[in-house]
Design a protein around this motif. Structure first.
Motif, PDB file in Angstrom:
ATOM      1  N   ILE A  13      97.108 116.453  39.930  1.00 28.73           N
ATOM      2  CA  ILE A  13      98.484 116.126  39.534  1.00 28.73           C
ATOM      3  C   ILE A  13      98.600 115.804  38.041  1.00 28.73           C
ATOM      4  CG2 ILE A  13      99.192 115.285  41.828  1.00 28.73           C
ATOM      5  CD1 ILE A  13      98.852 112.407  40.734  1.00 28.73           C
ATOM      6  N   LEU A  71      96.274 110.318  29.000  1.00 27.44           N
ATOM      7  CA  LEU A  71      95.519 111.152  29.934  1.00 27.44           C
ATOM      8  C   LEU A  71      96.157 111.128  31.316  1.00 27.44           C
ATOM      9  CD1 LEU A  71      91.720 111.424  30.135  1.00 27.44           C
ATOM     10  CD2 LEU A  71      92.867 110.741  32.213  1.00 27.44           C
ATOM     11  N   VAL A  74      91.473 113.117  36.199  1.00 23.79           N
ATOM     12  CA  VAL A  74      90.435 114.153  36.309  1.00 23.79           C
ATOM     13  C   VAL A  74      89.843 114.159  37.709  1.00 23.79           C
ATOM     14  CG1 VAL A  74      89.808 114.006  33.855  1.00 23.79           C
ATOM     15  CG2 VAL A  74      88.570 112.607  35.547  1.00 23.79           C
ATOM     16  N   GLY A  75      89.247 115.285  38.059  1.00 20.16           N
ATOM     17  CA  GLY A  75      88.502 115.371  39.316  1.00 20.16           C
ATOM     18  C   GLY A  75      89.179 116.244  40.348  1.00 20.16           C
ATOM     19  N   GLY A  76      88.383 116.629  41.329  1.00 20.42           N
ATOM     20  CA  GLY A  76      88.912 117.450  42.411  1.00 20.42           C
ATOM     21  C   GLY A  76      87.775 117.965  43.265  1.00 20.42           C
ATOM     22  N   GLU A  89      84.536 113.492  36.310  1.00 21.15           N
ATOM     23  CA  GLU A  89      84.569 112.046  36.077  1.00 21.15           C
ATOM     24  C   GLU A  89      83.680 111.649  34.900  1.00 21.15           C
ATOM     25  OE1 GLU A  89      84.149 113.555  38.946  1.00 21.15           O
ATOM     26  OE2 GLU A  89      85.761 112.878  40.273  1.00 21.15           O
ATOM     27  N   GLY A 262     100.861 104.949  42.542  1.00 21.45           N
ATOM     28  CA  GLY A 262     101.636 105.767  41.602  1.00 21.45           C
ATOM     29  C   GLY A 262     102.464 104.946  40.627  1.00 21.45           C
ATOM     30  N   GLU A 278      96.292 105.784  30.622  1.00 19.32           N
ATOM     31  CA  GLU A 278      96.246 106.642  31.807  1.00 19.32           C
ATOM     32  C   GLU A 278      96.691 105.855  33.031  1.00 19.32           C
ATOM     33  OE1 GLU A 278      92.304 107.482  33.307  1.00 19.32           O
ATOM     34  OE2 GLU A 278      91.383 105.984  32.016  1.00 19.32           O
ATOM     35  N   PRO A 279      97.242 106.557  34.017  1.00 18.56           N
ATOM     36  CA  PRO A 279      97.543 105.853  35.268  1.00 18.56           C
ATOM     37  C   PRO A 279      96.234 105.403  35.914  1.00 18.56           C
ATOM     38  CG  PRO A 279      97.790 108.232  35.545  1.00 18.56           C
ATOM     39  CD  PRO A 279      97.581 107.981  34.084  1.00 18.56           C
ATOM     40  N   SER A 283      93.435 112.158  40.553  1.00 21.05           N
ATOM     41  CA  SER A 283      94.078 113.458  40.445  1.00 21.05           C
ATOM     42  C   SER A 283      94.804 113.875  41.723  1.00 21.05           C
ATOM     43  CB  SER A 283      93.034 114.512  40.079  1.00 21.05           C
ATOM     44  OG  SER A 283      92.018 114.523  41.066  1.00 21.05           O
ATOM     45  N   PRO A 285      94.351 115.303  44.689  1.00 23.95           N
ATOM     46  CA  PRO A 285      94.336 116.734  45.039  1.00 23.95           C
ATOM     47  C   PRO A 285      95.176 117.041  46.280  1.00 23.95           C
ATOM     48  CG  PRO A 285      92.082 115.842  44.889  1.00 23.95           C
ATOM     49  CD  PRO A 285      93.007 114.706  44.651  1.00 23.95           C
ATOM     50  N   ASP A 286      95.323 116.031  47.165  1.00 21.98           N
ATOM     51  CA  ASP A 286      96.083 116.275  48.402  1.00 21.98           C
ATOM     52  C   ASP A 286      97.557 116.575  48.151  1.00 21.98           C
ATOM     53  OD1 ASP A 286      96.057 113.575  47.501  1.00 21.98           O
ATOM     54  OD2 ASP A 286      96.700 112.828  49.459  1.00 21.98           O
ATOM     55  N   ALA A 293     104.144 113.988  43.322  1.00 22.75           N
ATOM     56  CA  ALA A 293     103.469 112.878  42.625  1.00 22.75           C
ATOM     57  C   ALA A 293     104.463 111.969  41.916  1.00 22.75           C
ATOM     58  CB  ALA A 293     102.473 113.440  41.622  1.00 22.75           C
ATOM     59  N   ASN A 294     104.184 110.704  41.950  1.00 18.13           N
ATOM     60  CA  ASN A 294     104.988 109.715  41.234  1.00 18.13           C
ATOM     61  C   ASN A 294     104.543 109.696  39.766  1.00 18.13           C
ATOM     62  OD1 ASN A 294     106.227 107.446  40.237  1.00 18.13           O
ATOM     63  ND2 ASN A 294     105.746 106.153  42.006  1.00 18.13           N
TER      64      ASN A 294
END
Ligand code: NAD
Ligand code: IPM
Ligand code: MN
Length: 363
Positions: A13, A71, A74-76, A89, A262, A278-279, A283, A285-286, A293-294
């Motif tokens: 996201i 940012l 990251v990741g998935g 990561e 979120g 960054e939040p 990421s 992925p779902d 995404a919020n």
């Protein structure tokens, strides 16, 4: 004055939520006289796909050269099979480490209209406003030795090392005391001093630093109790000081108290107050690519950037107020939706914040 920003959308996201933050930045530029130039860079899986590395040299150079970094995440799952050192990561951890971003600020603030979305009863979270100060460049995340080794018997053993130098504890403790001085002057240091030597030293150093901050009321709490207190009576806390891993875990729990992960922004600062914003969430992925995404945690991270790195506290307040106004209007992404609310997509939420900023300016 023109601020230099680096934008790193990242994975999952990340690009969607960063796009909404960029809408906000553009409005600040064109209608609020906020001067900035932004470069985009690659990090995480997105960088690995292009450069074969989650933190390319070019990204690090841009990060060193700018005033602040925004940012996404990251990741998935598609990167889980990558060699460990090349996982997305690691790109983020490398960026935090290379920029010396040892103080990670994670505020958990309940917007009153989101009380119903909290996992706790509304009366337990009313007035919630706490700040987690998490050490971010040391501890078990970076300690050596680390790795998975194979014994002669063929059995494998995973190893990570928890260690902290006094200087590492002291500097993050000072950050936490400084922040407490600007708030309710109550600091709770979280550790596991009943079991871990590292925590014993942590407690001692924090106590030593406390002598320079006589107005701050310092308490200590074991991390297991802190986790329990966070879901039992979270409003007892003002500032929480934690090591790297305890802060990672407690901040996700604190996020849920505010309605959703979120909603939680963060700032990671170095000694020069340069920051990565960054939040707190990942990421996701779902839900990636679905407009679900919020974006508010990312937009609120922009507000933290304005406050902590760019010396624009008034704009930070305006932006936070705009977010509050959007929530008051009843607009909700699915993660904070309750019956009777108005459903909004990621982009609709960003647009609403932009509109609220403009309305705020006219008043
Ligand atoms: P996650 O935070 O990505 O997701 C946890 C849950 O929260 C999911 O159900 C997700 O849909 C939801 N969620 C997260 N952000 C949301 C948002 N803005 N709006 C609505 N719902 C949201 O954590 P995870 O699933 O444990 O990790 C997924 C990936 O993200 C992993 O690769 C992990 O390593 C990475 N990660 C990255 C960061 C970061 O970049 N700072 C932080 C945490 C996790
Ligand atoms: C966070 C994340 C990161 C962390 C991961 C993605 C490296 O969970 O920022 O909270 O553990 O610090
Ligand atoms: Mn985390």
């Amino acid at each position: 004055m023109t601020h230099k920003l680096l934008i790193l959308p990242g994975d999952g996201i990340g690009p969607e939520i960063v796009a909404e933050a960029l809408k906000v930045l553009q409005v600040l530029k064109h209608e609020f006289d906020f001067g900035f130039e932004a470069e985009q860079g690659l990090i995480g899986g997105a960088a690995f796909d292009v450069d074969g590395h989650p933190l390319p040299r070019a990204t690090l150079d841009l990060a060193r050269d700018c005033d602040a970094v925004l940012l996404g995440a990251v990741g998935g799952p598609q990167y889980e099979a990558c060699p460990r050192e090349l996982r997305p990561e690691r790109g983020l951890l490398g960026l935090r480490y290379e920029l010396g971003l040892f103080a990670n600020l994670r505020p958990a603030l309940l917007y009153p209209r989101l009380a119903a979305a909290s996992a706790l009863k509304p009366e337990l979270v009313a007035g919630l406003d706490l700040m987690i100060v998490r050490e971010l460049t040391g501890g078990i995340y970076f300690g050596e030795p680390r790795g998975i080794r194979t014994h002669n018997s063929g059995e494998r053993e995973g190893v990570n090392t928890l260690s902290y130098r006094e200087s590492e504890i002291e500097r993050v403790a000072r950050s936490a005391f400084d922040i407490a001085m600007c708030r309710d002057k109550r600091l709770c240091s979280v550790d596991k001093a009943n079991v871990l030597e590292v925590s014993e030293l942590w407690r001692e150093v924090v106590q030593r630093v406390a002598a320079d901050y006589p107005q701050v009321q310092l308490t200590h709490m074991y991390v297991d109790n802190a986790a329990m207190q966070l879901v039992r009576a979270p409003t007892q806390f003002d500032v929480l000081l934690t090591d790297n891993m305890f802060g990672d875990i407690l901040s996700d729990a604190a996020a849920q108290l505010t309605g959703s992960i979120g909603m939680l922004p963060s700032a990671s600062l170095n000694a020069e107050r340069k920051g990565l914003y960054e939040p707190v969430h990942g990421s996701a992925p779902d839900i990636a690519g679905k407009g679900l995404a919020n974006p508010l945690a990312t937009i609120l991270s922009v507000a933290m950037m304005l406050r902590y790195s760019l010396n624009e506290p008034e704009l930070a307040v305006r932006l936070q107020t705009a977010v509050g106004r959007v929530l008051d209007q009843g607009l909700r992404t699915p993660d904070i939706y309750a019956r009777g609310d108005q459903r909004a997509s990621t982009a609709q939420m960003g647009d609403a914040v932009v509109l609220a900023l403009r309305e705020g300016q006219r008043e």
